[in-house]
Design a protein around this motif. Structure first.
Motif, mmCIF file in Angstrom:
data_model
loop_
_atom_site.group_PDB
_atom_site.id
_atom_site.type_symbol
_atom_site.label_atom_id
_atom_site.label_comp_id
_atom_site.label_asym_id
_atom_site.label_seq_id
_atom_site.Cartn_x
_atom_site.Cartn_y
_atom_site.Cartn_z
ATOM 1 N N THR A 40 0.845 -1.210 0.000
ATOM 2 C CA THR A 40 0.000 0.000 0.000
ATOM 3 C C THR A 40 0.872 1.248 0.000
ATOM 4 O O THR A 40 0.643 2.191 -0.775
ATOM 5 C CB THR A 40 -0.925 0.005 1.232
ATOM 6 N N ARG A 71 -10.874 -3.714 -4.632
ATOM 7 C CA ARG A 71 -11.494 -2.468 -4.124
ATOM 8 C C ARG A 71 -10.539 -1.735 -3.186
ATOM 9 O O ARG A 71 -10.422 -0.510 -3.231
ATOM 10 C CB ARG A 71 -12.802 -2.798 -3.399
ATOM 11 N N LYS A 72 -9.835 -2.506 -2.351
ATOM 12 C CA LYS A 72 -8.868 -1.880 -1.427
ATOM 13 C C LYS A 72 -7.741 -1.220 -2.216
ATOM 14 O O LYS A 72 -7.347 -0.079 -1.935
ATOM 15 C CB LYS A 72 -8.251 -2.950 -0.510
ATOM 16 N N SER A 75 -8.715 1.958 -3.855
ATOM 17 C CA SER A 75 -8.942 3.100 -2.955
ATOM 18 C C SER A 75 -7.637 3.842 -2.634
ATOM 19 O O SER A 75 -7.647 4.911 -2.040
ATOM 20 C CB SER A 75 -9.618 2.637 -1.655
ATOM 21 N N ASP A 78 -6.681 7.428 -7.436
ATOM 22 C CA ASP A 78 -7.583 7.401 -8.596
ATOM 23 C C ASP A 78 -6.957 6.731 -9.815
ATOM 24 O O ASP A 78 -7.672 6.293 -10.722
ATOM 25 C CB ASP A 78 -7.972 8.829 -9.005
ATOM 26 N N LYS A 102 -13.717 0.866 -12.253
ATOM 27 C CA LYS A 102 -12.283 0.804 -11.938
ATOM 28 C C LYS A 102 -11.521 0.331 -13.174
ATOM 29 O O LYS A 102 -12.044 -0.459 -13.964
ATOM 30 C CB LYS A 102 -12.045 -0.164 -10.776
#
Ligand code: E4P
Length: 216
Positions: A40, A71-72, A75, A78, A102
């Motif tokens: 991340t 989805r994570k 997020s 963008d 997405k």
């Protein structure tokens, strides 16, 4: 042809991005592991440097978990393209995630049929792996050609993202075929600038300039 750089190494991304050579970035679990950083954290940093699509790959085998992870990942920023494998579950995840608006990059593509399925599932990018096919004495570039023909025959909008690129020659061949994007390690993109006659000619010019005392 757009250039994506296939790495999670920040220095390499910055150097090429400053030169305008980077239209996006691709990563995979092996590249993230190589960076030694949290997925991340490093993905967020890359998205802050490059404005184009940054592919971040799920690490799951079933569609439900891929969707959750996708989805994570999406997020984070963008400009994330969620990368899913070209399996039946990966296609299901592609359909759902692309339906949510997405960007989805379907990876590990080795046949034209797989590419056809990815396009029908709404993939933004399909990633055929040239080098890994060449490693098996198969023709990776022929696969790019076949996918180009099929997508053009039916007007599919999925972009062909030629991947697993191992040489500067792969880059020019992909451009000739009409791949939309090529993703390559920074070393391959830099190698595109090299030619032995450029080095030889430059060496001669420098020697002649020194002999003549040319000063600017
Ligand atoms: C692309 O998205 C992949 O990360 C990559 O191009 C794989 O390349 P490799 O076969 O050199 O590992």
């Amino acid at each position: 042809m757009k250039f994506f750089v296939d790495t999670a190494e920040i220095d390499q991304i910055k150097e090429l991005n400053d030169l305008g050579m980077v239209d996006g970035v691709t990563t995979n679990p092996s590249l993230i592991a190589k960076s030694g950083r949290d997925i991340t954290e490093v993905t967020r940093e890359i998205c802050g440097i490059v404005s184009g699509p940054v592919s971040a790959e799920v690490v799951a085998l079933d569609a439900e978990t891929m969707i959750e992870q996708g989805r994570k990942l999406a997020s984070i920023a963008d400009n994330i393209a969620v990368k899913v494998p070209l399996t039946w579950d990966g296609l299901k995840a592609c359909k759902v995630l692309s339906g949510e608006g997405k960007m989805v990059n379907v990876t590990l593509c080795f046949t034209a049929n797989q590419a056809l399925l990815a396009a029908k599932a709404g993939a933004t990018f399909i990633s055929p792996f040239i080098g890994r096919l060449d490693d098996l004495n198969m023709d990776g570039l022929e696969l790019i050609e076949d996918i180009r023909t099929i997508y053009d025959n039916y007007g599919f909008e999925t972009q062909i993202l030629a991947a697993s690129i191992r040489s500067a020659n792969h880059m020019s061949e992909c451009a000739k075929i009409g791949a939309d994007v090529a993703t390559a390690p920074a070393s391959v993109i830099k190698a595109m600038a090299n030619h032995v006659l450029t080095d030889k000619g430059l060496d001669q010019f420098m020697k002649d300039a020194a002999k003549a005392g040319i000063k600017i």
